[in-house]
Design a protein around this motif. Structure first.
Motif, PDB file in Angstrom:
ATOM      1  N   VAL A  97      44.598 -17.414  27.331  1.00 26.29           N
ATOM      2  CA  VAL A  97      45.525 -18.502  27.635  1.00 26.29           C
ATOM      3  C   VAL A  97      46.892 -17.972  28.044  1.00 26.29           C
ATOM      4  N   ALA A 105      43.535 -20.226  19.949  1.00 28.67           N
ATOM      5  CA  ALA A 105      42.715 -20.031  21.150  1.00 28.67           C
ATOM      6  C   ALA A 105      42.287 -18.575  21.283  1.00 28.67           C
ATOM      7  N   GLN A 141      38.463 -17.089  21.406  1.00 26.35           N
ATOM      8  CA  GLN A 141      38.097 -16.165  22.484  1.00 26.35           C
ATOM      9  C   GLN A 141      37.469 -14.900  21.894  1.00 26.35           C
ATOM     10  N   TYR A 172      40.249 -25.351  22.675  1.00 23.78           N
ATOM     11  CA  TYR A 172      41.180 -24.233  22.487  1.00 23.78           C
ATOM     12  C   TYR A 172      41.098 -23.388  23.749  1.00 23.78           C
ATOM     13  N   HIS A 173      41.990 -23.679  24.700  1.00 19.51           N
ATOM     14  CA  HIS A 173      41.957 -23.093  26.039  1.00 19.51           C
ATOM     15  C   HIS A 173      40.612 -23.409  26.685  1.00 19.51           C
TER      16      HIS A 173
END
Length: 353
Positions: free
Chosen positions: A133, A166, A170, A206-207
């Motif tokens: 992000v 985020a 990831q 989240y992103h």
């Protein structure tokens, strides 16, 4: 910042997340999200949705090795001078290499919950920058290996911040992790120890990672389990991720007994059995409770595979080579010895005499 992505599902199959017997996957405890992060509400004030039987103790350990290990543990626990000397030696131990340059760079410093709890450069978890992000590859997380440096057994990380939730998902996605072990409450005595990085209900984005809460079950007063669908909205792929949340471990301290944590560990490992991806373990700083859990699990896993010699101090040095100050206090180190002794005792009781 996470944004609401509606109440829909993750867009894929449900996977094989463990579900307590007699409960549909969609069942959840509606009041738990509001209670579990409040240090003033004890878990015992909530009703349990399921009563799981204890996991059986299994190991490849033979009786003679078990008695030898148990004698070693009990000697350490009874000989306070020896325990003190081992802890002093651990505190003096210096890892090499030990550079933390990247974590302390100005653009990364705000991603650290505590400025003195950061990963080493050489084994930090590296995110894919173009998928991030913020276009960054930094995450306050360390790969922890046992024997095989190519396949980390754990990822030790801090409790996510609002600004790093985020990044956390990831990391879960890119590392292929399917199990998260959470060892802290969200708040304790009015202090924030971890951001709620999952939705209270439904889904949040989240992103590029949509997280859908599938189920949330209390196992007992000490711990609970949540199941998530994790979807990469760019590719449409989905996975099931299970979070095991231990509630009864105060910051900088130890659980009231070894029994609950050992039972919790058995359930984590039963869910994880047969996987080759790392288990993500976090507390608040990713060092004290996280290091203690990883050390207990690593030692017991070695014993379960038939190791004849167990040196807990040397194993602690091994994980401190990979993240600074893992196992933060002497009382936590002593708790490791107590937990290992308790599990060996249980293994010996289960063996045919």
């Amino acid at each position: 910042m996470a944004s609401k992505a509606g109440e829909g599902g993750g867009g894929g199959t449900k996977g094989d997340a463990p579900v307590p017997h007699g409960h549909a996957p969609s069942q959840r405890v509606s009041s738990l999200s509001r209670d579990s992060d409040n240090g003033n509400n004890s878990p015992s004030s909530r009703s349990s949705t399921s009563s799981w039987s204890e996991e059986p103790v299994t190991s490849n350990m033979d009786i003679s090795t078990g008695h030898m290990v148990l004698s070693y543990m009990e000697d350490h626990l009874q000989n306070k001078d020896r325990l003190e000397q081992e802890w002093i030696a651990l505190c003096a131990y210096e890892a090499e290499p030990c550079a933390t340059t990247l974590a302390l760079q100005p653009e990364n410093a705000t991603k650290n919950r505590y400025p003195d709890c950061v990963p080493y450069d050489h084994n930090r978890v590296v995110l894919t920058a173009h998928a991030n992000v913020n276009g960054s590859d930094f995450m306050n997380a360390s790969s922890i290996t046992d024997h095989d440096p190519r396949n980390p057994a754990y990822i030790a990380t801090q409790g996510p911040l609002d600004s790093t939730a985020a990044d956390f998902w990831q990391m879960v996605w890119e590392q292929g992790s399917v199990v998260i072990v959470m060892l802290t409450r969200l708040t304790e005595n009015g202090h924030a120890f971890c951001y709620r990085y999952w939705p209270e209900e439904g889904s949040e984005l989240y992103h590029i990672y949509e997280v859908h809460l599938v189920s949330e079950h209390i196992w007992c007063d000490d711990y609970l389990v949540r199941s998530f669908y994790l979807k990469n909205v760019r590719t449409g792929e989905t996975r099931t991720v299970t979070q095991f949340h231990f509630l009864s471990w105060p910051d900088s301290g130890i659980p009231a007994s070894t029994k609950a944590l050992l039972e919790f560990r058995r359930k984590v490992n039963k869910s994880y059995r047969g996987r080759s991806c790392p288990i993500i373990v976090h507390c608040s700083d990713g060092i004290g409770r996280t290091g203690t859990y990883c050390l207990i699990d690593m030692v017991l896993n070695r014993m379960a595979k038939g190791a004849k010699e167990i040196d807990i101090a040397a194993t602690c040095e091994h994980i401190r080579d990979q993240r600074p100050n893992m196992v933060k206090s002497k009382v936590q180190f002593e708790f490791v010895l107590m937990a290992v002794a308790e599990e060996v005792h249980a293994i010996l009781k289960a063996l045919p005499q």
